[in-house]
Design a protein around this motif. Sequence first.
Motif, PDB file in Angstrom:
ATOM      1  N   ALA A 145       0.810  -1.214   0.000  1.00 28.48           N
ATOM      2  CA  ALA A 145       0.000   0.000   0.000  1.00 28.48           C
ATOM      3  C   ALA A 145       0.844   1.265   0.000  1.00 28.48           C
ATOM      4  O   ALA A 145       0.348   2.339  -0.304  1.00 28.48           O
ATOM      5  CB  ALA A 145      -0.950   0.006   1.201  1.00 28.48           C
ATOM      6  N   ASP A 146       2.110   1.139   0.353  1.00 29.59           N
ATOM      7  CA  ASP A 146       3.002   2.299   0.421  1.00 29.59           C
ATOM      8  C   ASP A 146       3.937   2.256  -0.783  1.00 29.59           C
ATOM      9  O   ASP A 146       5.011   1.656  -0.740  1.00 29.59           O
ATOM     10  CB  ASP A 146       3.790   2.256   1.736  1.00 29.59           C
ATOM     11  CG  ASP A 146       4.602   3.533   1.962  1.00 29.59           C
ATOM     12  OD1 ASP A 146       4.734   4.325   1.004  1.00 29.59           O
ATOM     13  OD2 ASP A 146       5.100   3.724   3.078  1.00 29.59           O
ATOM     14  N   ILE A 147       3.535   2.896  -1.870  1.00 30.13           N
ATOM     15  CA  ILE A 147       4.293   2.831  -3.123  1.00 30.13           C
ATOM     16  C   ILE A 147       5.677   3.437  -2.954  1.00 30.13           C
ATOM     17  O   ILE A 147       6.678   2.888  -3.444  1.00 30.13           O
ATOM     18  CB  ILE A 147       3.521   3.554  -4.246  1.00 30.13           C
ATOM     19  CG1 ILE A 147       2.206   2.837  -4.511  1.00 30.13           C
ATOM     20  CG2 ILE A 147       4.357   3.616  -5.526  1.00 30.13           C
ATOM     21  CD1 ILE A 147       1.338   3.518  -5.533  1.00 30.13           C
ATOM     22  N   LYS A 148       5.754   4.556  -2.240  1.00 28.44           N
ATOM     23  CA  LYS A 148       7.040   5.231  -2.072  1.00 28.44           C
ATOM     24  C   LYS A 148       8.032   4.345  -1.330  1.00 28.44           C
ATOM     25  O   LYS A 148       9.176   4.165  -1.754  1.00 28.44           O
ATOM     26  CB  LYS A 148       6.847   6.542  -1.320  1.00 28.44           C
ATOM     27  CG  LYS A 148       8.138   7.318  -1.096  1.00 28.44           C
ATOM     28  CD  LYS A 148       7.884   8.598  -0.325  1.00 28.44           C
ATOM     29  CE  LYS A 148       9.198   9.335  -0.056  1.00 28.44           C
ATOM     30  NZ  LYS A 148       8.975  10.575   0.745  1.00 28.44           N
ATOM     31  N   SER A 149       7.601   3.755  -0.214  1.00 30.65           N
ATOM     32  CA  SER A 149       8.493   2.898   0.573  1.00 30.65           C
ATOM     33  C   SER A 149       8.874   1.653  -0.217  1.00 30.65           C
ATOM     34  O   SER A 149      10.019   1.193  -0.145  1.00 30.65           O
ATOM     35  CB  SER A 149       7.817   2.493   1.891  1.00 30.65           C
ATOM     36  OG  SER A 149       7.577   3.626   2.700  1.00 30.65           O
ATOM     37  N   ARG A 150       7.921   1.099  -0.972  1.00 24.34           N
ATOM     38  CA  ARG A 150       8.206  -0.095  -1.749  1.00 24.34           C
ATOM     39  C   ARG A 150       9.240   0.203  -2.835  1.00 24.34           C
ATOM     40  O   ARG A 150      10.161  -0.582  -3.067  1.00 24.34           O
ATOM     41  CB  ARG A 150       6.914  -0.617  -2.378  1.00 24.34           C
ATOM     42  CG  ARG A 150       7.049  -2.018  -2.945  1.00 24.34           C
ATOM     43  CD  ARG A 150       5.701  -2.652  -3.248  1.00 24.34           C
ATOM     44  NE  ARG A 150       5.106  -2.132  -4.457  1.00 24.34           N
ATOM     45  CZ  ARG A 150       4.020  -1.396  -4.504  1.00 24.34           C
ATOM     46  NH1 ARG A 150       3.410  -1.055  -3.375  1.00 24.34           N
ATOM     47  NH2 ARG A 150       3.509  -0.985  -5.642  1.00 24.34           N
ATOM     48  N   ALA A 151       9.081   1.365  -3.491  1.00 19.86           N
ATOM     49  CA  ALA A 151      10.024   1.741  -4.541  1.00 19.86           C
ATOM     50  C   ALA A 151      11.429   1.949  -3.975  1.00 19.86           C
ATOM     51  O   ALA A 151      12.420   1.521  -4.570  1.00 19.86           O
ATOM     52  CB  ALA A 151       9.538   3.011  -5.241  1.00 19.86           C
ATOM     53  N   GLU A 152      11.512   2.578  -2.811  1.00 19.09           N
ATOM     54  CA  GLU A 152      12.815   2.806  -2.180  1.00 19.09           C
ATOM     55  C   GLU A 152      13.459   1.485  -1.772  1.00 19.09           C
ATOM     56  O   GLU A 152      14.669   1.291  -1.926  1.00 19.09           O
ATOM     57  CB  GLU A 152      12.647   3.712  -0.959  1.00 19.09           C
ATOM     58  CG  GLU A 152      12.279   5.154  -1.312  1.00 19.09           C
ATOM     59  CD  GLU A 152      12.055   6.009  -0.074  1.00 19.09           C
ATOM     60  OE1 GLU A 152      12.039   5.443   1.039  1.00 19.09           O
ATOM     61  OE2 GLU A 152      11.888   7.232  -0.237  1.00 19.09           O
ATOM     62  N   TYR A 153      12.665   0.571  -1.264  1.00 21.38           N
ATOM     63  CA  TYR A 153      13.162  -0.749  -0.859  1.00 21.38           C
ATOM     64  C   TYR A 153      13.730  -1.500  -2.062  1.00 21.38           C
ATOM     65  O   TYR A 153      14.844  -2.037  -2.018  1.00 21.38           O
ATOM     66  CB  TYR A 153      12.023  -1.540  -0.212  1.00 21.38           C
ATOM     67  CG  TYR A 153      12.308  -3.003   0.002  1.00 21.38           C
ATOM     68  CD1 TYR A 153      13.119  -3.423   1.048  1.00 21.38           C
ATOM     69  CD2 TYR A 153      11.754  -3.968  -0.835  1.00 21.38           C
ATOM     70  CE1 TYR A 153      13.380  -4.773   1.252  1.00 21.38           C
ATOM     71  CE2 TYR A 153      12.002  -5.308  -0.644  1.00 21.38           C
ATOM     72  CZ  TYR A 153      12.824  -5.713   0.405  1.00 21.38           C
ATOM     73  OH  TYR A 153      13.075  -7.045   0.598  1.00 21.38           O
ATOM     74  N   TYR A 154      12.963  -1.542  -3.148  1.00 23.57           N
ATOM     75  CA  TYR A 154      13.425  -2.235  -4.355  1.00 23.57           C
ATOM     76  C   TYR A 154      14.675  -1.576  -4.931  1.00 23.57           C
ATOM     77  O   TYR A 154      15.611  -2.254  -5.378  1.00 23.57           O
ATOM     78  CB  TYR A 154      12.326  -2.256  -5.407  1.00 23.57           C
ATOM     79  CG  TYR A 154      11.164  -3.165  -5.084  1.00 23.57           C
ATOM     80  CD1 TYR A 154      11.331  -4.322  -4.326  1.00 23.57           C
ATOM     81  CD2 TYR A 154       9.883  -2.883  -5.546  1.00 23.57           C
ATOM     82  CE1 TYR A 154      10.267  -5.151  -4.034  1.00 23.57           C
ATOM     83  CE2 TYR A 154       8.799  -3.714  -5.265  1.00 23.57           C
ATOM     84  CZ  TYR A 154       8.996  -4.836  -4.507  1.00 23.57           C
ATOM     85  OH  TYR A 154       7.941  -5.665  -4.216  1.00 23.57           O
ATOM     86  N   SER A 155      14.684  -0.244  -4.950  1.00 26.47           N
ATOM     87  CA  SER A 155      15.828   0.475  -5.517  1.00 26.47           C
ATOM     88  C   SER A 155      17.110   0.155  -4.755  1.00 26.47           C
ATOM     89  O   SER A 155      18.158  -0.123  -5.352  1.00 26.47           O
ATOM     90  CB  SER A 155      15.559   1.987  -5.501  1.00 26.47           C
ATOM     91  OG  SER A 155      16.657   2.701  -5.997  1.00 26.47           O
ATOM     92  N   LYS A 156      17.030   0.174  -3.441  1.00 23.65           N
ATOM     93  CA  LYS A 156      18.199  -0.141  -2.622  1.00 23.65           C
ATOM     94  C   LYS A 156      18.632  -1.594  -2.820  1.00 23.65           C
ATOM     95  O   LYS A 156      19.821  -1.895  -2.882  1.00 23.65           O
ATOM     96  CB  LYS A 156      17.889   0.128  -1.147  1.00 23.65           C
ATOM     97  CG  LYS A 156      17.733   1.605  -0.809  1.00 23.65           C
ATOM     98  CD  LYS A 156      17.375   1.792   0.660  1.00 23.65           C
ATOM     99  CE  LYS A 156      17.205   3.277   0.990  1.00 23.65           C
ATOM    100  NZ  LYS A 156      16.825   3.486   2.414  1.00 23.65           N
ATOM    101  N   ALA A 157      17.650  -2.486  -2.915  1.00 27.20           N
ATOM    102  CA  ALA A 157      17.968  -3.906  -3.080  1.00 27.20           C
ATOM    103  C   ALA A 157      18.675  -4.155  -4.415  1.00 27.20           C
ATOM    104  O   ALA A 157      19.646  -4.922  -4.490  1.00 27.20           O
ATOM    105  CB  ALA A 157      16.696  -4.741  -3.004  1.00 27.20           C
ATOM    106  N   ILE A 158      18.213  -3.508  -5.472  1.00 29.11           N
ATOM    107  CA  ILE A 158      18.813  -3.707  -6.799  1.00 29.11           C
ATOM    108  C   ILE A 158      20.189  -3.063  -6.877  1.00 29.11           C
ATOM    109  O   ILE A 158      21.162  -3.681  -7.309  1.00 29.11           O
ATOM    110  CB  ILE A 158      17.882  -3.129  -7.890  1.00 29.11           C
ATOM    111  CG1 ILE A 158      16.608  -3.968  -7.993  1.00 29.11           C
ATOM    112  CG2 ILE A 158      18.601  -3.086  -9.235  1.00 29.11           C
ATOM    113  CD1 ILE A 158      15.548  -3.371  -8.887  1.00 29.11           C
ATOM    114  N   ASN A 159      20.278  -1.809  -6.436  1.00 27.73           N
ATOM    115  CA  ASN A 159      21.549  -1.077  -6.560  1.00 27.73           C
ATOM    116  C   ASN A 159      22.632  -1.629  -5.640  1.00 27.73           C
ATOM    117  O   ASN A 159      23.822  -1.524  -5.952  1.00 27.73           O
ATOM    118  CB  ASN A 159      21.325   0.405  -6.270  1.00 27.73           C
ATOM    119  CG  ASN A 159      20.499   1.084  -7.349  1.00 27.73           C
ATOM    120  OD1 ASN A 159      20.570   0.704  -8.518  1.00 27.73           O
ATOM    121  ND2 ASN A 159      19.704   2.075  -6.972  1.00 27.73           N
TER     122      ASN A 159
END
Length: 414
Positions: free
Chosen positions: A345-359
């Motif tokens: 439900a939290d798009i911003k937090s999910r995007a930040e989580y994925y970005s950190k995981a990938i990078n």
Amino acid sequence: MSLNGAFSEMFTPQKRSASDASYFSGFSSFFSTGNGNFSSMPYKKALTLTAVFNAIEQISNDIAKIPFSVNRKVGNNRESQPNHPAHRLISYAPNSLMTTFIFRKTMAISLLTRGNALAKIVYDSIGNPIETIFIDWGKVTGIRVKNGEKVFDVTGYGTLLASEVLHWMHFTLDGIVGVAPITYGAQQLGLAIEVQTYSATNFANKGVRQGVVESDKTITKGKDQIIAGVKKAFSEKDPTRVAVLDEGMKWKAITITPQELQIIETAKFTVEEIARIFNIAPHKIKSLTQSTDNNIEQQSLDHQSDTIQPYVTNIEQEYAIKLFTKKEIENGYYVRGNMNVLLRADIKSRAEYYSKAINAGWKNRQEVRQLEDDNDGPEFLNEFLTPVNTFTEQQLNANIQNTLKNTKDGNSTK
């Protein structure tokens, strides 16, 4: 039994004359055993408090919507095991009457209101689990330990061994029986209900409270008729009700005292107390008094790690112990609840989580697509990315050797 008396009895070591004596003995008046004998705080009464209802609703929903799956650790890898018999029970169909969401929500509500949740495991002819059937904790009449195993006495089911049931426990003092948050918060919840009832009564009376009839004359006869007349007038439900007093009589209301006013003001404080009882962030039960745009994100993360994660761990371990054979556990089978779903439900937090995981290189882009239920993309998305300013010791040594070699080759050319 008083609350203090129950506490005293509970913390007093209980002597059992036989190994199969019920662990309910001496505690039935203290915690919600479901047999109606407890007196501290009936859970149905506690649910009339909106903060309690919402706390239980929030926690049970979060537990219910987390997907659980059967996995197996093979070397350093984890492999999903969708064909395992237990996978069906914990991921989409626990029984013919419930989905996994409804099943876990019902179990969670029982856990939060009664301190325990129970479900019977049904096996097929070759010993594979095929159903988990919820059992109302009110049907449990006793819990015993016999030959080193818990035994449940359940109305309608007879005797059930611990290996035949899923048993989720809340706070426990003996590891045998759980105690609900409502039980330990009985005194505070009782005060909250009294405040709620007091406020509702005053509202129903349209602010007309106790009072006295004053008169300059001495009234020797007819006092009962005067009192009855005033009561009748004020008891009418008509909002235009009027009371008429004869012979110069006057009505004087007994105004609310500062102490009573303070009691009403405690309603706001009660919400915070209920949040403490259920270990839930106040903003999750719609109390935003101490929440701001700066700290609400951190409070949400705290809710996941401090409130929901302990329940998930409890459920994972109970599922694994009861639905796997000893050999399967030794071979690396385990149950995992995917907490990442709480970020949906939290798009911003999910995007930040994925970005950190990938990078950072500990997830690839293909894995993230799978977590989002997207189809697989091109093959190159399976590659793991590495930050350009981050190198392992081996990579650093290789870079140094390549630099030295290039320098040497360059000098040789000249």
